[in-house]
Scaffold this motif. Sequence first.
Motif, PDB file in Angstrom:
ATOM      1  N   PRO A  37       0.806  -1.220   0.000  1.00  0.00           N
ATOM      2  CA  PRO A  37       0.000   0.000   0.000  1.00  0.00           C
ATOM      3  C   PRO A  37       0.840   1.273   0.000  1.00  0.00           C
ATOM      4  O   PRO A  37       2.007   1.269   0.380  1.00  0.00           O
ATOM      5  CB  PRO A  37      -0.798  -0.117   1.303  1.00  0.00           C
ATOM      6  N   ALA A  38       0.208   2.369  -0.398  1.00  0.00           N
ATOM      7  CA  ALA A  38       0.873   3.672  -0.387  1.00  0.00           C
ATOM      8  C   ALA A  38      -0.174   4.770  -0.232  1.00  0.00           C
ATOM      9  O   ALA A  38      -1.328   4.613  -0.656  1.00  0.00           O
ATOM     10  CB  ALA A  38       1.681   3.889  -1.660  1.00  0.00           C
ATOM     11  N   LEU A  39       0.253   5.876   0.390  1.00  0.00           N
ATOM     12  CA  LEU A  39      -0.623   7.031   0.531  1.00  0.00           C
ATOM     13  C   LEU A  39       0.237   8.288   0.609  1.00  0.00           C
ATOM     14  O   LEU A  39       1.260   8.295   1.293  1.00  0.00           O
ATOM     15  CB  LEU A  39      -1.504   6.914   1.785  1.00  0.00           C
ATOM     16  N   VAL A  40      -0.189   9.336  -0.094  1.00  0.00           N
ATOM     17  CA  VAL A  40       0.512  10.623  -0.083  1.00  0.00           C
ATOM     18  C   VAL A  40      -0.480  11.699   0.333  1.00  0.00           C
ATOM     19  O   VAL A  40      -1.601  11.748  -0.187  1.00  0.00           O
ATOM     20  CB  VAL A  40       1.091  10.959  -1.474  1.00  0.00           C
TER      21      VAL A  40
ATOM     22  N   ALA B 214      -3.480   7.548  -3.295  1.00  0.00           N
ATOM     23  CA  ALA B 214      -3.755   6.445  -2.369  1.00  0.00           C
ATOM     24  C   ALA B 214      -3.931   5.155  -3.146  1.00  0.00           C
ATOM     25  O   ALA B 214      -4.604   5.136  -4.187  1.00  0.00           O
ATOM     26  CB  ALA B 214      -5.002   6.726  -1.541  1.00  0.00           C
ATOM     27  N   GLU B 215      -3.312   4.122  -2.667  1.00  0.00           N
ATOM     28  CA  GLU B 215      -3.455   2.790  -3.264  1.00  0.00           C
ATOM     29  C   GLU B 215      -3.489   1.752  -2.146  1.00  0.00           C
ATOM     30  O   GLU B 215      -2.550   1.641  -1.360  1.00  0.00           O
ATOM     31  CB  GLU B 215      -2.296   2.504  -4.211  1.00  0.00           C
TER      32      GLU B 215
ATOM     33  N   THR C  94      -1.478  -2.448  11.136  1.00  0.00           N
ATOM     34  CA  THR C  94      -1.882  -1.076  10.886  1.00  0.00           C
ATOM     35  C   THR C  94      -2.248  -0.959   9.413  1.00  0.00           C
ATOM     36  O   THR C  94      -2.362  -1.969   8.721  1.00  0.00           O
ATOM     37  CB  THR C  94      -0.738  -0.096  11.257  1.00  0.00           C
ATOM     38  N   THR C  95      -2.423   0.265   8.922  1.00  0.00           N
ATOM     39  CA  THR C  95      -2.685   0.506   7.503  1.00  0.00           C
ATOM     40  C   THR C  95      -1.918   1.758   7.082  1.00  0.00           C
ATOM     41  O   THR C  95      -1.463   2.541   7.930  1.00  0.00           O
ATOM     42  CB  THR C  95      -4.188   0.747   7.229  1.00  0.00           C
ATOM     43  N   ALA C  96      -1.821   1.977   5.800  1.00  0.00           N
ATOM     44  CA  ALA C  96      -1.142   3.182   5.300  1.00  0.00           C
ATOM     45  C   ALA C  96      -1.884   4.437   5.748  1.00  0.00           C
ATOM     46  O   ALA C  96      -1.270   5.443   6.122  1.00  0.00           O
ATOM     47  CB  ALA C  96      -1.046   3.131   3.774  1.00  0.00           C
ATOM     48  N   ARG C  97      -3.224   4.402   5.729  1.00  0.00           N
ATOM     49  CA  ARG C  97      -4.000   5.561   6.168  1.00  0.00           C
ATOM     50  C   ARG C  97      -3.761   5.843   7.651  1.00  0.00           C
ATOM     51  O   ARG C  97      -3.573   6.994   8.055  1.00  0.00           O
ATOM     52  CB  ARG C  97      -5.491   5.347   5.924  1.00  0.00           C
TER      53      ARG C  97
ATOM     54  N   VAL D 100       3.522   7.568   2.731  1.00  0.00           N
ATOM     55  CA  VAL D 100       3.634   6.302   3.460  1.00  0.00           C
ATOM     56  C   VAL D 100       3.697   5.193   2.422  1.00  0.00           C
ATOM     57  O   VAL D 100       2.794   5.064   1.602  1.00  0.00           O
ATOM     58  CB  VAL D 100       2.439   6.082   4.404  1.00  0.00           C
ATOM     59  N   VAL D 101       4.773   4.440   2.455  1.00  0.00           N
ATOM     60  CA  VAL D 101       5.001   3.381   1.468  1.00  0.00           C
ATOM     61  C   VAL D 101       5.303   2.090   2.223  1.00  0.00           C
ATOM     62  O   VAL D 101       6.180   2.066   3.086  1.00  0.00           O
ATOM     63  CB  VAL D 101       6.177   3.757   0.538  1.00  0.00           C
ATOM     64  N   LEU D 102       4.581   1.033   1.891  1.00  0.00           N
ATOM     65  CA  LEU D 102       4.717  -0.228   2.621  1.00  0.00           C
ATOM     66  C   LEU D 102       4.998  -1.401   1.677  1.00  0.00           C
ATOM     67  O   LEU D 102       4.507  -1.431   0.549  1.00  0.00           O
ATOM     68  CB  LEU D 102       3.426  -0.532   3.402  1.00  0.00           C
ATOM     69  N   GLY D 103       5.802  -2.344   2.159  1.00  0.00           N
ATOM     70  CA  GLY D 103       5.905  -3.645   1.517  1.00  0.00           C
ATOM     71  C   GLY D 103       6.796  -3.778   0.313  1.00  0.00           C
ATOM     72  O   GLY D 103       6.576  -4.681  -0.508  1.00  0.00           O
TER      73      GLY D 103
END
Length: 349
Positions: free
Chosen positions: A25-28, A39-40, A160-163, A237-240
């Motif tokens: 996931p990602a969110l800006v 957001a993805e 948790t989550t990106a949001r 926020v960038v994950l994974g």
Amino acid sequence: MRRGTAIFALLLISAFTSRALAAGPALVFEVSNSKVLFAENADDPWHPASLTKLMTAYLTFKAINAGRLTLKSKISCSAAAHKEPPSKIGLPIGGELTVDKALQALIVKSANDVAVMLAEAVGGSEEKFLEQMNATAKKLGMKHTNYVNANGLPDPRQITTARDLAKLARAVISEFPEYAHYWSMPQMRIGKSRLQTHNGLLKSLEGADGLKTGFTCDSGFNIAASATRDGRQIVAVVLGDSTSGERNVRAKSLIEYGFQQNGWAQMFNHKTLDNMAYAPTVTSVTSVRESVVSWNCNPPKKKRRKKKKTSVKKDKEAHEKAAPAKLEGAQQANAAAPGLKGTLPGVQP
């Protein structure tokens, strides 16, 4: 110059589209107005790894501002903190750090032992500190976050989550600007040792000023990254991701993209961290262990040497063929030595 940067950012995003599909996931978002610029899969559950320490630092800042601690207060290393695995400072039981130095170690070194030390100092015990962590997450609107430790070490229940991480980053930045320097420190000193940050974007991204990286085998390479230009602060926020390099490239390209989203480009965007619709279904937490490029996560398998199987039948046939030849040779030797008493061993006269 900025136009060239915009084109470069778009090219980067295009070039890594296929890789991003395989990443997490990602969110800006923009800090000043909480507008979501990209957001993805922002509500997909994920392991935070050391991004957990954002909350540990947040609660430490609150304790300082409430007068329960000062930056000069000394905290000690308990047996529980001492036994935590790396990354760590490695203090002996009873060893001490000031809260100031502990915050540096927590953020720059990502020290797991220091996270427990701060948790015990702020909460009285790590268990009580965890109660504070989860209660604070709820207050901040982190609907899909659950903490079971203060440092982010692997545990299937730590999610948790990106949001949610974006909301936490927003709170850290907005509520405690006086501690912003901790997030942008490229290195720290402890004793004679100089410890470098894990956040490579502090050196490679224009205006970078924080925040924190994280990694476990199941979470992959995570980051909550921040940069400020011309008074605008953008957080991604960038994950994974599979490697720290891929994580940095994805975060950098998304932040560059975020800076280009202004004026007319955002005129009709009313989506914020708080009003963005939640995903209709929450998937189970994802592990990216198999795609992570790390020897610790996917050690090479030892190849077993196959033993050559010899056929019992072939061995018997070979033995039977060799026996007459040996017998004939021995008989010839006996005939050639008539003066010798007896016969050669194994040969009947």
